[in-house]
Write a protein that holds these residues in place. Structure first.
Motif, PDB file in Angstrom:
ATOM      1  N   HIS A 144      -0.988   8.358  -5.333  1.00  0.00           N
ATOM      2  CA  HIS A 144      -1.741   8.964  -5.096  1.00  0.00           C
ATOM      3  C   HIS A 144      -1.375  10.274  -4.727  1.00  0.00           C
ATOM      4  O   HIS A 144      -1.086   9.859  -4.062  1.00  0.00           O
ATOM      5  CB  HIS A 144      -3.075   8.417  -3.881  1.00  0.00           C
ATOM      6  CG  HIS A 144      -3.593   7.235  -4.407  1.00  0.00           C
ATOM      7  ND1 HIS A 144      -4.025   6.170  -3.341  1.00  0.00           N
ATOM      8  CD2 HIS A 144      -4.000   7.414  -5.710  1.00  0.00           C
ATOM      9  CE1 HIS A 144      -4.495   5.039  -4.722  1.00  0.00           C
ATOM     10  NE2 HIS A 144      -4.959   5.628  -5.771  1.00  0.00           N
TER      11      HIS A 144
ATOM     12  N   HIS B 116      -6.415  -0.188   3.414  1.00  0.00           N
ATOM     13  CA  HIS B 116      -5.862   0.672   2.778  1.00  0.00           C
ATOM     14  C   HIS B 116      -5.545   0.921   1.199  1.00  0.00           C
ATOM     15  O   HIS B 116      -5.423   1.602   0.309  1.00  0.00           O
ATOM     16  CB  HIS B 116      -5.134   1.350   3.139  1.00  0.00           C
ATOM     17  CG  HIS B 116      -5.069   2.087   4.390  1.00  0.00           C
ATOM     18  ND1 HIS B 116      -5.384   3.177   4.744  1.00  0.00           N
ATOM     19  CD2 HIS B 116      -4.773   1.167   5.573  1.00  0.00           C
ATOM     20  CE1 HIS B 116      -5.421   2.828   6.786  1.00  0.00           C
ATOM     21  NE2 HIS B 116      -4.434   1.899   7.251  1.00  0.00           N
ATOM     22  N   VAL B 117      -6.260  -0.273   0.472  1.00  0.00           N
ATOM     23  CA  VAL B 117      -6.229  -0.991  -0.856  1.00  0.00           C
ATOM     24  C   VAL B 117      -7.606  -1.345  -1.480  1.00  0.00           C
ATOM     25  O   VAL B 117      -8.184  -2.144  -0.571  1.00  0.00           O
ATOM     26  CB  VAL B 117      -5.578  -1.332  -0.895  1.00  0.00           C
ATOM     27  CG1 VAL B 117      -5.428  -1.840  -2.220  1.00  0.00           C
ATOM     28  CG2 VAL B 117      -3.919  -0.400  -0.658  1.00  0.00           C
TER      29      VAL B 117
ATOM     30  N   GLU C 132      -8.233   4.688   2.150  1.00  0.00           N
ATOM     31  CA  GLU C 132      -8.251   3.466   0.260  1.00  0.00           C
ATOM     32  C   GLU C 132      -6.636   4.621  -0.282  1.00  0.00           C
ATOM     33  O   GLU C 132      -5.785   3.981  -0.399  1.00  0.00           O
ATOM     34  CB  GLU C 132      -8.836   3.747  -0.376  1.00  0.00           C
ATOM     35  CG  GLU C 132      -9.360   2.417   0.415  1.00  0.00           C
ATOM     36  CD  GLU C 132     -10.658   2.032  -0.501  1.00  0.00           C
ATOM     37  OE1 GLU C 132     -10.947   2.494  -2.139  1.00  0.00           O
ATOM     38  OE2 GLU C 132     -11.509   0.938  -0.368  1.00  0.00           O
ATOM     39  N   ASN C 133      -7.003   6.397  -0.542  1.00  0.00           N
ATOM     40  CA  ASN C 133      -6.171   6.872  -0.992  1.00  0.00           C
ATOM     41  C   ASN C 133      -5.420   7.734  -0.632  1.00  0.00           C
ATOM     42  O   ASN C 133      -4.265   8.649  -1.153  1.00  0.00           O
ATOM     43  CB  ASN C 133      -7.002   7.545  -2.106  1.00  0.00           C
ATOM     44  CG  ASN C 133      -7.863   6.998  -3.193  1.00  0.00           C
ATOM     45  OD1 ASN C 133      -7.556   5.215  -3.539  1.00  0.00           O
ATOM     46  ND2 ASN C 133      -8.750   7.325  -3.962  1.00  0.00           N
TER      47      ASN C 133
ATOM     48  N   ASP D 290       0.777   7.057  -0.891  1.00  0.00           N
ATOM     49  CA  ASP D 290       0.347   6.005  -1.052  1.00  0.00           C
ATOM     50  C   ASP D 290       0.284   5.518  -2.784  1.00  0.00           C
ATOM     51  O   ASP D 290       0.453   6.250  -3.074  1.00  0.00           O
ATOM     52  CB  ASP D 290      -1.556   6.184  -0.635  1.00  0.00           C
ATOM     53  CG  ASP D 290      -2.558   5.421  -0.902  1.00  0.00           C
ATOM     54  OD1 ASP D 290      -2.200   4.518   0.009  1.00  0.00           O
ATOM     55  OD2 ASP D 290      -3.018   5.177  -1.778  1.00  0.00           O
ATOM     56  N   VAL D 291       0.522   4.334  -2.587  1.00  0.00           N
ATOM     57  CA  VAL D 291       0.467   3.612  -3.767  1.00  0.00           C
ATOM     58  C   VAL D 291      -0.393   3.729  -4.610  1.00  0.00           C
ATOM     59  O   VAL D 291      -1.463   3.010  -4.365  1.00  0.00           O
ATOM     60  CB  VAL D 291       1.733   2.332  -3.628  1.00  0.00           C
ATOM     61  CG1 VAL D 291       1.348   1.589  -5.332  1.00  0.00           C
ATOM     62  CG2 VAL D 291       3.033   2.130  -3.149  1.00  0.00           C
TER      63      VAL D 291
ATOM     64  N   ASN E 120       0.578  -1.478   0.435  1.00  0.00           N
ATOM     65  CA  ASN E 120       0.190   0.255   0.322  1.00  0.00           C
ATOM     66  C   ASN E 120       0.820   1.098  -0.112  1.00  0.00           C
ATOM     67  O   ASN E 120       0.276   2.000  -0.424  1.00  0.00           O
ATOM     68  CB  ASN E 120      -0.589   0.309   1.514  1.00  0.00           C
ATOM     69  CG  ASN E 120      -1.778   0.991   1.475  1.00  0.00           C
ATOM     70  OD1 ASN E 120      -2.538   1.726   0.222  1.00  0.00           O
ATOM     71  ND2 ASN E 120      -1.665   2.432   2.445  1.00  0.00           N
TER      72      ASN E 120
HETATM   73 CA    CA Z   1      -3.450   3.353  -0.435  1.00  0.00          CA
END
Ligand code: CA
Ligand code: ABC
Length: 496
Positions: free
Chosen positions: A159, A221-222, A173-174, A186-187, A129
């Motif tokens: 992100h 988180h993804v 998530e982002n 954040d990937v 993540n």
């Molecule tokens: Ca993420």
């Protein structure tokens, strides 16, 4: 490689690669100089490696574990930060390269081979993540990324910067974990290059190193659909870290088929509320236990723990050993895979949280403590009932869901297959106390054995079992009952 079905019934020992076993003649240090003492507050490497883990596998297997979960194996940033160094392995900047602090490719293969030779599994923690950066507000520019040694050097692979607002799942998530001292960028897990690189990497990693399962860091988180493909590509059992008490949200990882399972965070909070304090809130434990069983399609695959590297040590917040022994029975007998965090068996109590809960294990001298033996007993019981396919009303241990049989504000009795666990949070009661289970499931006048004390009890009228909690000696200890006939076959208590 092992799938969910093969993990069913296993128990797992979670360790920090840097902290579990010291360098030795057979496992030379990869880091020098090493600190003279491994003080967790220094947040630096203490010298443990994949080879040094091999040195101490007898200790882990001696407690009856079937698997180990090790720190992330990929390369980390190797520079000084406001939180010192990446000894924990979570600051991965390039998943494709192994972490030279922990050893070489051959060393990791040697660990996996040693485990397999013992019939044990290897679970590896994986971080996809986020990627660390020391310049939070100017992190996503390609020059900074190259300097940080990141695999991802194109800004579109991240992100945009924002800190997480936990009340908003899109933000979870982002946006970014970490803080302005060590930002965890954040990937962009929707970017096709990122997705295909990670998917082919994970398939390679598991097959090259004989990895049997993955603990997925920061799973919430993804977006879930990323994990469905990722876990498929891995070819092995995936258990995600979904940190939080929300049962419906955690269960969605199984119902939506994002991954095989998740760590039992909700159940952890249930155990803490039920057993974390003398006369704690057992009704809350029962409520969470029942919701867990009703909501997860496969509660038997949840990872059950009472401490880990992000949480306080159990003995830091709860000093009475009786409460710890009861909590561990809940951890081992309830539906799920027990996960014991290294040091739990040594009653480690230093550790209100990160970094104090990550002390080196070696100062304990790997002693054969009472808790080590308690854990061994719990693993023995599981192996015996699983191995013998012991049944109750035609159902065995693994294929039957836990049912709560009786409870009060301070006690709970639950059955899983042939076993009846009778637990309490009374701790060390000042005066003798008792708890009655009105319908144990066994018939009146039959005999049962408590597999923890090996004592025999008579079942009373209506199938009732009554236990007493003496003020001295045995105190508020847990019980695990089986029928006398089953006890004789299981051999845990010798000839009974
Ligand atoms: Ca993420
Ligand atoms: C570093 C330093 C520390 C310093 C800290 C601020 O920064 O080392 O000394 O105190 C890794 C390292 C850490 C490091 C961090 C950040 O990176 O191990 O030492 O801390 O640089 C995983 C891993 C964890 C790892 C990372 C990052 C992720 O297990 O070890 O940390 O790769 C969140 C994430 C979760 C993450 C956890 C640490 O943070 O979701 O993936 N763990 C709420 C949120 C949770 C959140 C939690 C803690 O807060 O819902 O999502 O976890 O911030 C309950 C509620 C919960 C609530 C809790 C607190 O209360 O139900 O929802 O959780 O009642």
């Amino acid at each position: 490689a092992a799938k969910a079905d093969q993990w069913k019934g296993k128990s797992i020992y979670q360790l920090f690669t840097d902290r579990f076993a010291p360098p030795s003649a057979t496992a030379p240090a990869r880091t020098s100089p090493l600190p003279e003492t491994c003080d967790p507050i220094q947040q630096t490497w203490c010298g443990g490696t994949w080879l040094s883990i091999i040195d101490k596998l007898d200790y882990i297997q001696g407690m009856g574990f079937d698997a180990i979960w090790i720190s992330p194996v990929s390369q980390n940033i190797d520079v000084y930060t406001p939180y010192n160094y990446a000894y924990h392995g979570y600051w991965v900047n390039d998943p494709l390269v192994l972490n030279p602090r922990f050893g070489s490719a051959d060393d990791l293969k040697a660990l996996s081979n040693s485990l397999h030779a013992r019939g044990m599994y290897l679970m590896v923690d994986v971080v996809v993540n986020n990627v660390p950066s020391l310049n939070a507000y100017d992190a996503v520019n390609s020059t900074a990324l190259k300097l940080d040694g990141s695999l991802w050097t194109d800004p579109s692979e991240f992100h945009p910067q924002c800190w997480i607002d936990y009340s908003n799942q899109t933000s979870v998530e982002n946006c970014w974990l970490g803080d302005d001292k060590v930002a965890l960028m954040d990937v962009n897990t929707e970017n096709p290059t990122v997705v295909s690189t990670l998917n082919s990497w994970i398939g390679n990693l598991t097959s090259t190193y004989g990895i049997d399962g993955l603990r997925i860091d920061a799973a919430k988180h993804v977006p879930g659909p990323f994990w469905t493909k990722f876990c498929e590509a891995s070819g092995v059992f995936c258990i995600g870290e979904v940190y939080g008490s929300d049962i419906n949200f955690a269960a969605s990882f199984q119902t939506q088929k994002y991954m095989d399972s998740v760590l039992g965070y909700p159940f952890y909070y249930g155990i803490v509320n039920g057993f974390g304090t003398p006369s704690g809130n057992m009704s809350n434990f029962v409520e969470i236990a029942q919701q867990t069983l009703a909501t997860f399609p496969q509660p038997g695959l949840l990872g059950n723990f009472i401490e880990n590297h992000d949480l306080p040590r159990w003995r830091n917040t709860t000093s009475d050993p009786q409460l710890a022994y009861n909590a561990m029975v809940a951890q081992f007998i309830f539906d799920g895979l027990p996960i014991v965090y290294y040091g739990q068996e040594q009653d480690f109590s230093h550790g209100a949280g990160d970094p104090y809960n990550r002390a080196a294990l070696w100062p304990s001298n790997y002693a054969n403590t009472t808790t080590y033996q308690h854990i061994r007993r719990l693993n023995d019981i599981r192996h015996a009932v699983i191995g013998n396919n012991t049944q109750f009303n035609g159902k065995n241990f693994l294929d039957s869901q836990t049912t709560i049989v009786a409870s009060t504000k301070t006690d709970v009795a639950f059955r899983k297959g042939p076993l009846l666990a009778v637990l309490t949070n009374r701790g060390s009661p000042a005066v003798p106390q008792a708890f009655g289970v009105p319908t144990s499931g066994w018939s009146a006048q039959s005999a049962v054995i408590d597999l923890l004390s090996c004592k025999q009890y008579a079942v009373g009228s209506g199938g009732a079992i009554s236990v007493s909690y003496a003020a001295s000696g045995y105190g508020g200890m847990p019980y695990i009952f089986v029928s006398q006939a089953d006890a004789a076959a299981l051999k845990i208590c010798g000839d009974v």
